[in-house]
Design a protein around this motif. Structure first.
Motif, PDB file in Angstrom:
ATOM      1  N   LYS A  67       0.830  -1.211   0.000  1.00 50.59           N
ATOM      2  CA  LYS A  67       0.000   0.000   0.000  1.00 50.59           C
ATOM      3  C   LYS A  67       0.859   1.253   0.000  1.00 50.59           C
ATOM      4  O   LYS A  67       0.546   2.228  -0.689  1.00 50.59           O
ATOM      5  CB  LYS A  67      -0.948   0.002   1.207  1.00 50.59           C
ATOM      6  CG  LYS A  67      -2.118  -0.937   1.014  1.00 50.59           C
ATOM      7  CD  LYS A  67      -3.097  -0.888   2.165  1.00 50.59           C
ATOM      8  CE  LYS A  67      -4.246  -1.846   1.895  1.00 50.59           C
ATOM      9  NZ  LYS A  67      -5.038  -2.115   3.070  1.00 50.59           N
ATOM     10  N   THR A  75       2.348   1.706  -3.502  1.00 54.40           N
ATOM     11  CA  THR A  75       1.299   2.167  -4.409  1.00 54.40           C
ATOM     12  C   THR A  75       1.038   3.659  -4.196  1.00 54.40           C
ATOM     13  O   THR A  75       0.946   4.427  -5.156  1.00 54.40           O
ATOM     14  CB  THR A  75      -0.002   1.362  -4.196  1.00 54.40           C
ATOM     15  OG1 THR A  75       0.257   0.001  -4.562  1.00 54.40           O
ATOM     16  CG2 THR A  75      -1.148   1.907  -5.034  1.00 54.40           C
ATOM     17  N   ARG A  86       1.408   6.747  -6.946  1.00 50.78           N
ATOM     18  CA  ARG A  86       0.241   7.544  -7.340  1.00 50.78           C
ATOM     19  C   ARG A  86       0.349   9.019  -6.945  1.00 50.78           C
ATOM     20  O   ARG A  86      -0.297   9.858  -7.556  1.00 50.78           O
ATOM     21  CB  ARG A  86      -1.024   6.962  -6.711  1.00 50.78           C
ATOM     22  CG  ARG A  86      -1.449   5.663  -7.340  1.00 50.78           C
ATOM     23  CD  ARG A  86      -2.755   5.209  -6.746  1.00 50.78           C
ATOM     24  NE  ARG A  86      -3.136   3.902  -7.233  1.00 50.78           N
ATOM     25  CZ  ARG A  86      -4.210   3.254  -6.810  1.00 50.78           C
ATOM     26  NH1 ARG A  86      -5.000   3.787  -5.903  1.00 50.78           N
ATOM     27  NH2 ARG A  86      -4.494   2.066  -7.293  1.00 50.78           N
ATOM     28  N   TYR A  95      -2.574   2.927 -10.887  1.00 52.60           N
ATOM     29  CA  TYR A  95      -1.449   1.997 -10.743  1.00 52.60           C
ATOM     30  C   TYR A  95      -1.449   1.355  -9.363  1.00 52.60           C
ATOM     31  O   TYR A  95      -1.771   1.995  -8.367  1.00 52.60           O
ATOM     32  CB  TYR A  95      -0.116   2.724 -10.971  1.00 52.60           C
ATOM     33  CG  TYR A  95       0.981   1.763 -11.343  1.00 52.60           C
ATOM     34  CD1 TYR A  95       1.195   1.416 -12.667  1.00 52.60           C
ATOM     35  CD2 TYR A  95       1.775   1.166 -10.369  1.00 52.60           C
ATOM     36  CE1 TYR A  95       2.179   0.503 -13.020  1.00 52.60           C
ATOM     37  CE2 TYR A  95       2.750   0.256 -10.715  1.00 52.60           C
ATOM     38  CZ  TYR A  95       2.949  -0.060 -12.036  1.00 52.60           C
ATOM     39  OH  TYR A  95       3.915  -0.969 -12.369  1.00 52.60           O
ATOM     40  N   ARG A  96      -1.059   0.096  -9.322  1.00 55.07           N
ATOM     41  CA  ARG A  96      -1.033  -0.637  -8.059  1.00 55.07           C
ATOM     42  C   ARG A  96       0.216  -1.503  -8.003  1.00 55.07           C
ATOM     43  O   ARG A  96       0.516  -2.224  -8.949  1.00 55.07           O
ATOM     44  CB  ARG A  96      -2.272  -1.527  -7.968  1.00 55.07           C
ATOM     45  CG  ARG A  96      -2.378  -2.285  -6.674  1.00 55.07           C
ATOM     46  CD  ARG A  96      -3.726  -3.012  -6.591  1.00 55.07           C
ATOM     47  NE  ARG A  96      -3.691  -3.961  -5.496  1.00 55.07           N
ATOM     48  CZ  ARG A  96      -3.301  -5.235  -5.615  1.00 55.07           C
ATOM     49  NH1 ARG A  96      -2.971  -5.709  -6.795  1.00 55.07           N
ATOM     50  NH2 ARG A  96      -3.278  -6.026  -4.576  1.00 55.07           N
ATOM     51  N   VAL A  97       0.943  -1.390  -6.897  1.00 56.24           N
ATOM     52  CA  VAL A  97       2.068  -2.283  -6.626  1.00 56.24           C
ATOM     53  C   VAL A  97       1.534  -3.290  -5.617  1.00 56.24           C
ATOM     54  O   VAL A  97       1.434  -2.998  -4.425  1.00 56.24           O
ATOM     55  CB  VAL A  97       3.282  -1.512  -6.031  1.00 56.24           C
ATOM     56  CG1 VAL A  97       4.444  -2.478  -5.791  1.00 56.24           C
ATOM     57  CG2 VAL A  97       3.707  -0.372  -6.940  1.00 56.24           C
TER      58      VAL A  97
END
Length: 152
Positions: A17, A20, A24, A40-42
Motif C-alpha cells: 500500500k 502504491t 500515485r 497503478y497498483r504495486v
C-alpha cells in the motif's frame, strides 16, 4: 533536512500500500502524466514476483524510495523516490543497489524505459540511450526514452 538512511531492504507484502501510494502521489507524474499512474497498483503478488527493494530511514517508519528489478528480461521496471527526499542521493543509492542485484544474477545490462523528465538522471548514473519506446495510448500518451545501464 536530516534524512539518514540505514539501509535498503527487500520489500514485503506489507509494503504494497505504501509503494502504491508513493507511485500515485509522485510529483513527477502531475499534469499530463497523471493518468499513467492514477490506477497503478504495486500489489503483494508483484513484490513476490520481482526484486523489489525499499530505502528507509533508520526507524524504518519512513519510506524514502524503492525500485523493482525484473530479471527476465532484465529491466528496471519501477523506481521512485519520495518528493521530500528528492536530491538527497536516494536515487543513486537505489541504482547502485539494483546494479549489485543484477550483477549477482549474472545480468550484464539493465533496460530502462524512462519517464521523460527522468532521462537525465539515468544518463548521469551510466545509462546509455538505446532508442525510444513509442506511445501506447490510452495508457501512455507520449514517447519515452529507452536506455541501457551496463552492469560493471
Amino acid at each position: 533536512m536530516g534524512t539518514c538512511i540505514t539501509g535498503i531492504r527487500r520489500a514485503t507484502a506489507r509494503d504494497a500500500k505504501r509503494l502504491t501510494r508513493l507511485v500515485r502521489t509522485s510529483r513527477a507524474y502531475e499534469g499530463p502524466y497523471a493518468p499513467m499512474v492514477a490506477g497503478y497498483r504495486v500489489g503483494p503478488d508483484y513484490i513476490e514476483a520481482h526484486r523489489v527493494f525499499v530505502a528507509v530511514e533508520p526507524d524504518e517508519d519512513r519510506l524514502l524510495g524503492f525500485y523493482a528489478l525484473v530479471l527476465d528480461p532484465p529491466e528496471l521496471d519501477l523506481m521512485f523516490v519520495t518528493d521530500s527526499a528528492q536530491g538527497l542521493g536516494i536515487g543513486r543509492l537505489l541504482v547502485t543497489h539494483m546494479l549489485g542485484q543484477a550483477r549477482d544474477a549474472g545480468i550484464t545490462g539493465v533496460r530502462v524505459v524512462s519517464h521523460p523528465p527522468a532521462e537525465g538522471f539515468y544518463l548521469s548514473v551510466g545509462g546509455e540511450r538505446t532508442g525510444t519506446e513509442r506511445a501506447n495510448p490510452p495508457a501512455v500518451m507520449w514517447d519515452r526514452p529507452e536506455l541501457l545501464i551496463p552492469v560493471a
